[in-house]
Write a protein that holds these residues in place. Structure first.
Motif: not given
Length: 438
Positions: A81-92, A94-99, A397-403
């Motif tokens: 709701s704060l950033n529409e890119n959070f659940l974008s393909a690129g963001s997801v 990145d999360i898959g790699v970073y974890i 972390q991903q959400g806060l980085n996007l913000l």
């Protein structure tokens, strides 16, 4: 994942110690098992039985993974709701790699926490693993694969050494691993030499750990299909074995519901990943580690022995379990996975450095295991806690980085989430004691 693992653990621990349990995990006397855990009978009562059981669990403090899953949903809703890119393909993606790196290290910590112990050295061991690989492969030109193998074995030996001092000498694990944290940090700095960093060569094995993607869409969908079929097969085999032992088992309707839910999650994830760069190799390796570790903990005698030692070491010893060996091997596994995770961190950061594994690495690793639902008090938890916990941390972390939030804000929020997880665990244990279920 079976939601009855924790319920059956006490029975399984007793079987592990006796050495006379049937190979399929069933007991020779079905009536006795029903008496041990009559709550499993709710499976035969349909939806009403499960609703009653859910209410009983909540009242008794048996929350399982529910708080973590609800937390992930809330995190996703808030940040999307704060950033529409959070659940974008690129963001997801990145999360898959970073974890992957931190998650693999957290898997090792889950083993240690199941014993009711702690390992403060995982960050330093990760740094040593990366340093060993870099010096051997890059500086001295050793075969890349062999250098990776030596780095992982070095982590295994370091962890085993910690376990030896803890199990054989009697030094508290906190002290042993704190000394390891300091000592292995020094070794890491010494190995890296004056330059202090060694860059990852192009096309190396370590670079591909987080840099390689299976771009063919069949890879992600194929992995999802294999995962769903394996999950359904495991449920069917478990139900058949329980029926053969005359124990309550999951009805076909429940197996279908669980499989469909698993399929939805798996194929949606595959679809999203395919909208970006494809299936990350890092995620595949992380999931492979989780599956192997979960099988070892839940389906082998060794795994039942870990739970037994974590629940009551003296009772496990009297039951014939080699407590010292279990402890040494568990710390060895933690060290091995720490070194392996360090290679992923080196891959993400572009090379091995003197500071790799420092900073908030240790905090994130332990927090991932605890937030995911593994108890700090030993004897209770699941390997998949590592995945759930690191997803929570990395999503924040991903959400806060996007913000555009500062790192100190991330530390405070992650710390608050960790505290909440420990509070939930403590309250849950207290509630279960009150209800007489521990």
């Amino acid at each position: 994942m079976s939601d009855t693992v924790d319920k059956e653990r006490g029975t399984e621990d007793a079987k592990a110690g006796s050495g006379s349990a049937p190979a399929d995990g069933g007991a020779g006397n079905g009536a006795a098992d029903r008496a041990v855990d009559p709550r499993l009978l709710v499976r035969e009562q349909g939806f009403a039985g499960y609703l009653t059981e859910f209410r009983r669990k909540v009242r008794g403090g048996e929350l399982g993974s529910l708080p973590v899953i609800l937390g992930l949903i809330i995190i996703a809703v808030i940040f999307q709701s704060l950033n529409e890119n959070f659940l974008s393909a690129g963001s997801v993606s990145d999360i898959g790699v970073y974890i992957a790196g931190t998650g693999i290290m957290a898997t090792g910590i889950v083993f240690v926490l199941l014993l009711g112990e702690i390992d403060l050295s995982v960050g330093s061991v990760a740094g040593v693993g990366a340093a060993v690989w870099a010096v051997l492969s890059v500086t001295h030109g050793l075969n890349d694969w062999l250098a990776v193998l030596i780095a992982i074995v070095a982590g295994l030996c370091i962890g085993g050494l910690h376990g030896f001092f803890f199990a054989k000498v009697g030094v508290p694990a906190f002290v042993v691993t704190l000394a390891g944290f300091l000592g292995w940090s020094g070794l890491q700095i010494w190995l890296m030499g004056q330059e202090g960093s060694i860059n990852t060569p192009d096309g190396s094995v370590v670079e591909d750990l987080t840099g390689y993607y299976f771009e063919d869409i069949a890879a992600a969908y194929g992995l999802a299909l294999v995962g769903v079929l394996a999950y359904a097969g495991a449920l069917l085999v478990d139900a058949r074995r329980r029926r053969a032992a005359k124990l309550p088992s999951r009805p076909v309707s429940e197996i279908v519901v669980r499989t469909v839910a698993m399929a939805v999650v798996a194929f949606v994830a595959a679809y999203v990943l395919n909208q970006s760069r494809g299936l990350p190799l890092a995620l595949v390796l992380f999931l492979a580690v989780l599956v192997i570790a979960d099988f070892g903990v839940r389906r082998t005698t060794y795994g039942r022995q870990i739970f037994a030692v974590g629940g009551n070491a003296e009772a496990a010893r009297r039951a014939g379990i080699n407590v010292e060996w279990v402890r040494i091997s568990v710390f060895g596994i933690a060290g091995m996975l720490a070194a392996f995770g360090g290679l992923f961190i080196a891959s993400l950061s572009g090379g091995a450095t003197k500071s790799l594994g420092a900073g908030n690495t240790l905090m994130n690793v332990i927090a991932a295991a605890v937030i995911g639902g593994t108890s700090l008090f030993g004897g209770r938890g699941k390997i998949w806690s590592a995945l759930l916990g690191i997803l929570v941390i990395q999503s924040i972390q991903q959400g806060l980085n996007l913000l555009g939030m500062a790192s100190e804000i991330q530390y405070m929020i992650t710390g608050a989430v960790l505290l909440a997880a420990v509070v939930i665990d403590s309250v849950s244990r207290r509630t279960q004691k009150t209800a007489g279920r521990t």
